[in-house]
Design an enzyme around this catalytic site. Structure first.
Site, PDB file in Angstrom:
ATOM      1  N   SER A 317       0.801  -1.205   0.000  1.00 30.89           N
ATOM      2  CA  SER A 317       0.000   0.000   0.000  1.00 30.89           C
ATOM      3  C   SER A 317       0.845   1.271   0.000  1.00 30.89           C
ATOM      4  CB  SER A 317      -0.967  -0.038   1.182  1.00 30.89           C
ATOM      5  OG  SER A 317      -2.034   0.852   0.975  1.00 30.89           O
ATOM      6  N   ASP A 328      10.051   4.811 -10.368  1.00 35.36           N
ATOM      7  CA  ASP A 328       9.655   5.326 -11.679  1.00 35.36           C
ATOM      8  C   ASP A 328      10.356   6.630 -12.032  1.00 35.36           C
ATOM      9  OD1 ASP A 328       8.021   3.166 -11.999  1.00 35.36           O
ATOM     10  OD2 ASP A 328       6.137   4.287 -12.007  1.00 35.36           O
ATOM     11  N   LYS A 342      -1.239  -4.136  -3.422  1.00 28.28           N
ATOM     12  CA  LYS A 342      -2.534  -3.586  -3.044  1.00 28.28           C
ATOM     13  C   LYS A 342      -2.596  -2.118  -3.442  1.00 28.28           C
ATOM     14  CE  LYS A 342      -4.366  -7.201  -1.141  1.00 28.28           C
ATOM     15  NZ  LYS A 342      -5.565  -7.849  -1.674  1.00 28.28           N
TER      16      LYS A 342
END
Length: 429
Positions: A317, A328, A342
Site C-alpha cells: 500500500s 519510476d 494492493k
C-alpha cells in the site's frame, strides 16, 4: 476527483478520510427515495447511498444495486442495531470487495486509534485474500508479539483461539485478536499451504515509532540506514528529522528499508516521497468515471544523495506508493522481492450514531501508470531469501540490515556503485 489531505492508507488499502458525516446532503437519491428518518433503517440507507454515489465499479459487481436497496432497506425488518449492522455487512458482500466494509461504532473507533500509532493488540496487519477469502497476514509490525514470535507475511490465519476463520471478515478477526492488555490469544497459522503452526501471543500496548535511523560510518565511509516501519501520523516528521540528522553527520548515501511495512497514511507516503525527490509525479488515482488526481513533488527534497530501497512481500500500500514513485522517477533502485500488490483507494466515511464505513472509490497508479493491485512492484534487483535465511533473520533480529542479511548486503553493493558514480559528494540541493 479530489484527494483530500486527510487521506489514509490502512493496512493494504489506500483510504481517503472524509471529515463530514453522511447526512444525505449532496448524495444522489433515486427518484422517489428518501432516508428512513428516526428508524433503524436510516443507518442502512446511509450505507447504500454512499456506495451508490462513490463505488469504483459502476456495475456494482454486475448487481442491480437499486434492487438490493429494495431487498435490504425497503423490505427489510430490523428490531435493533445489531440486526442493522448484520444487514449492512450482508448487503456489502454483494460487491465481492473485502475492502468495502461497514464498521460498527467500536470498530470505527479502533480504526481511528490505529491511525494514531497506538493501540492494544499483538501487532498484525490483516487482509482478506480477494481470491481465496482467507485471512492473510500482510506483515507483522516490528517489535511486537507477532514479529517476535515469528509470524510472517502471507501466513494464513485459520483459527483464533480455536475458532475457525472460514467466512470471517477482517473486522471480526480484529475484534477477536484484540483484547485486554496482558491477556493472550492463540492463533493457528497455515504457512506455504502445507505447514500448520500455533502461536500464543501476548496482547500489549503498541506504540509505533515508525522511523529507526542510524549513521553507519564503517559502511562505504559513511551511509545512512533508515528503517520505516509504518506510515503512521508522525512518520513524516520523524523521517524528515532523521534525514536532516544523517545529512549533518555526513552520510554519502542511504538505504531505506521498507520490508514488512504494511502501509499507513497515504499522505505520509506522499510527504516522504517529497523529501527524496524535487520533481515528478508521485501517485495518481482513477475513479469510476475514469478521471483522477495526481500528487507531485514540490521542490522540497532534503537530499539528492544516492538511495536504494529494500522491499519484500510485506511491503504494501503506502510502501508501494513510495517505492513506486522513487523507482519510476529513477530516484532509487529497489532491492528484494516483489511487493504485496494492493492499490485500491477507499473513502472512509463516518455514519450516524458513531458507525463508519470504507468504500472503494478508485485505484492508484505509479507515475509510469502501473496498476500494482494484485501485481505488486518488481524490484530492480531481485534478491530472494531462502526459508533458512528468513528463519535466521526472524530468530536473530540483530542480523537484519547487516552483511548477514543478503538483501541488505546487495543494497550496499549497489549503493557503493551509485556513490562512486555521483563522486561521493552529492550536494544537498
Amino acid at each position: 476527483m479530489k484527494i483530500e489531505k486527510h487521506g489514509l492508507v490502512i493496512g493494504a488499502t489506500a483510504l481517503v478520510l472524509t471529515a463530514v458525516a453522511v447526512t444525505g446532503a449532496g448524495l444522489h437519491l433515486p427518484k422517489g427515495v428518501a432516508f428512513f428518518k428516526n428508524s433503524p433503517k436510516e443507518l442502512l440507507d446511509e450505507v447504500w447511498q454512499v456506495v451508490d454515489k462513490q463505488y469504483v465499479d459502476a456495475t456494482f459487481n454486475q448487481k442491480d444495486w437499486r434492487a438490493i436497496r429494495t431487498q435490504y432497506v425497503v423490505k427489510g425488518n430490523y428490531k435493533n442495531k445489531e440486526e442493522v449492522y448484520k444487514a449492512a455487512r450482508s448487503m456489502l458482500k454483494n460487491l465481492n470487495d473485502p475492502y468495502t466494509r461497514f464498521m460498527d461504532p467500536k470498530e470505527f473507533r479502533d480504526l481511528q486509534v490505529e491511525t494514531s500509532g497506538q493501540l492494544i493488540g499483538v501487532g498484525i496487519q490483516l487482509s482478506q485474500n480477494e481470491k481465496t477469502k482467507r485471512l492473510e497476514v500482510i506483515a507483522p509490525i516490528e517489535d511486537t508479539s507477532a514479529s517476535k514470535a515469528g509470524i510472517l507475511s502471507k501466513d494464513i490465519i485459520t483459527k483464533i483461539d480455536g475458532k475457525s476463520t472460514v467466512g470471517m471478515d477482517v473486522n471480526r478477526a480484529v475484534q477477536l485478536i484484540r483484547g485486554k492488555e496482558g491477556t493472550t490469544v492463540k492463533l493457528t497459522i497455515l504457512r506455504d499451504n502445507r505447514q500448520t503452526l500455533e502461536f500464543n501471543l501476548l496482547r500489549q500496548q503498541i506504540e509505533i515509532h515508525p522511523v529507526e535511523a542510524k549513521y553507519r560510518p564503517k559502511e562505504l565511509n559513511g551511509i545512512g540506514y533508515i528503517r520505516l516501519k509504518q506510515f503512521s501520523a508522525n512518520a513524516p516528521a520523524e523521517m524528515g528529522a532523521a534525514i536532516q540528522k544523517l545529512e549533518s553527520q555526513g552520510a554519502k548515501g542511504y538505504v531505506l528499508d521498507l520490508r514488512s511495512n504494511p502501509g499507513g497514511l497515504l499522505y505520509g507516503a506522499i510527504d516522504i516521497a517529497r523529501m527524496w525527490m524535487d520533481n515528478g509525479k508521485i501517485v495518481s488515482t482513477v475513479n469510476r468515471q475514469g478521471t483522477g488526481d495526481a500528487s507531485v513533488a514540490n521542490q522540497s527534497a532534503i537530499t539528492k544523495k544516492p538511495l536504494v530501497i529494500l522491499v519484500d512481500g510485506g511491503s504494501a500500500s503506502a510502501s508501494e506508493i513510495l517505492a513506486g514513485a522513487l523507482q519510476d522517477n529513477k530516484r532509487a533502485q529497489l532491492i528484494g522481492v516483489k511487493t504485496f500488490g494492493k492499490g485500491l483507494v477507499q473513502s472512509v466515511r463516518p455514519l450516524s450514531e458513531g458507525a463508519g464505513m470504507a468504500v472503494t472509490i478508485a485505484k492508484y497508479l505509479t507515475p509510469s501508470g502501473k496498476d500494482i493491485n494484485r501485481a505488486g512492484i518488481k524490484p530492480d534487483v531481485e534478491v530472494k531469501l531462502s526459508k533458512a535465511q528468513i528463519q535466521a533473520l526472524v530468530k536473530d533480529r540483530d542480523k537484519v540490515a547487516t552483511v548477514a542479511d543478503p538483501q541488505y548486503a546487495k543494497a550496499l553493493q549497489i549503493l557503493q556503485v551509485e556513490i562512486a558514480r555521483s563522486g561521493g559528494s552529492a550536494q544537498k540541493k
